[in-house]
Design an enzyme around this catalytic site. Structure first.
Site, PDB file in Angstrom:
ATOM      1  CB  ALA A  80      -0.887  -0.019   1.238  1.00 33.83           C
TER       2      ALA A  80
ATOM      3  N   GLY B 255       0.561  -5.057   0.774  1.00 33.09           N
ATOM      4  CA  GLY B 255      -0.660  -5.025  -0.033  1.00 33.09           C
ATOM      5  C   GLY B 255      -0.468  -5.650  -1.409  1.00 33.09           C
TER       6      GLY B 255
ATOM      7  CD  GLU C  38      -2.676  -7.468   2.641  1.00 27.54           C
ATOM      8  OE1 GLU C  38      -2.263  -6.311   2.389  1.00 27.54           O
ATOM      9  OE2 GLU C  38      -3.379  -7.728   3.631  1.00 27.54           O
TER      10      GLU C  38
ATOM     11  CD  GLU D 115       1.584  -5.903   5.524  1.00 16.91           C
ATOM     12  OE1 GLU D 115       2.393  -6.818   5.761  1.00 16.91           O
ATOM     13  OE2 GLU D 115       0.798  -5.937   4.560  1.00 16.91           O
TER      14      GLU D 115
END
Ligand code: CO8
Length: 260
Positions: free
Chosen positions: A65, A110, A113, A133
């Protein structure tokens, strides 16, 4: 929509979608999610399409992200950013056609993911996977804590999630996070070859198989078996009839004719 981050190229019945924000390692920002939502809705309407391949431009598949965009968010905005991303990745998972991740490089946070919401993953030997993370004092927010253990088991998932360690493509293959590893120059030919292989199968059967596995993983074994019997039966008298007849007549099936 005017796409700035996603590049889409259609090759026959396969759409290749490239995340293209290489200066930021293809980090996922709000614009990316808007574009992916719009693109999936658009591609769902394309009746000639049979499979998608998702990849990244440059050194990264997606390096996570967008940390710069997230850094100033408060708790409420953070949760909303997470929920919105989860909805989009669920739409990838539930996209009616197979989605293949062609992982070319860094596939982190992300990005991992996103790759996990695809149906399977082909990696270049340059790819690196991880859920870093915790290094940032964060948890994953796009369902990584749920999809990773389902893909690799709780022990391997917790190892990656708690240490934030990155693993190479071969290790990702050993864990079951990716299904194939190829040389960088072979990545797109391999992913496209697999997409075309799937595109030649019975299109109704392919959609149903994906839906059965996806729904089955979210529900009970018995409910999954009941859905399977319904879907299995639905192919008799059309595509399945053609496939079986072709086998017995020792010829290739004509699924297009069967669909008419
Ligand atoms: N977000 C924003 N920018 C990034 C990101 C990112 N995730 N990753 C890289 N960039 C930027 C860098 O800041 C740099 O920008 P600039 O040139 O302006 O300084 C540029 O991309 C190039 O990066 P590097 O110079 O660092 O390139 P290196 O080759 O040295 O390193 C790495 C590449 C290893 C990929 C390194 O950039 C890195 O570690 N990136 C961060 C990886 C990371 O921690 N990812 C997880 C992010 S958190 C996350 O994904 C949570 C998901 C759930 C969110 C839920 C919503 C709340």
């Amino acid at each position: 929509m005017n796409y700035e981050i996603l590049k889409v190229e259609k090759q026959d019945s396969v759409a290749v979608v490239t995340v293209s924000r290489p200066k930021a390692m293809n980090a996922l920002n709000t614009r990316f999610f808007q574009e992916l939502d719009a693109l999936l809705a658009e591609l769902t309407q394309d009746s000639g399409l049979r499979a998608l391949v998702l990849t990244g431009e440059g050194k990264a598949f997606v390096a996570g992200a967008d940390i710069a965009e997230m850094a100033d968010k408060d708790s409420r905005a953070g949760s909303e950013f997470s929920r919105a991303g989860q909805r989009t990745f669920r739409a990838v998972e539930e996209f009616p056609l197979p989605v293949i991740a062609a992982v070319n490089g860094f596939c982190l946070g992300g990005g991992c993911e996103l790759a996990m919401s695809c149906d399977f993953r082909i990696a270049s030997t340059m790819a690196k996977f991880g859920q870093p993370e915790v290094n940032l004092g964060l948890t994953p927010g796009y369902a990584g804590t749920q999809r990773l253990p389902r893909l690799v088991g709780a022990g391997h998932a917790l190892y990656l999630l708690l240490t934030g360690e990155l693993v190479g493509a071969e290790e990702a293959l050993r864990l079951g996070l990716v299904q194939k590893v190829v040389a960088p120059e072979a990545l797109m030919p391999e992913a496209l070859g697999l997409a075309r292989k799937i595109a030649a199968k019975g299109p109704k059967a392919v959609r149903l198989v994906k839906r059965l596995v996806r729904k089955g993983l979210l529900g009970s074994f018995d409910a999954g078996c009941a859905m399977e019997s319904e879907d299995f039966g639905s192919l008799f008298g059309n595509e399945g009839a053609e496939g079986m007849k072709a086998f017995l007549e020792k010829r290739a099936p004509d699924f297009k004719a069967a669909a008419r």
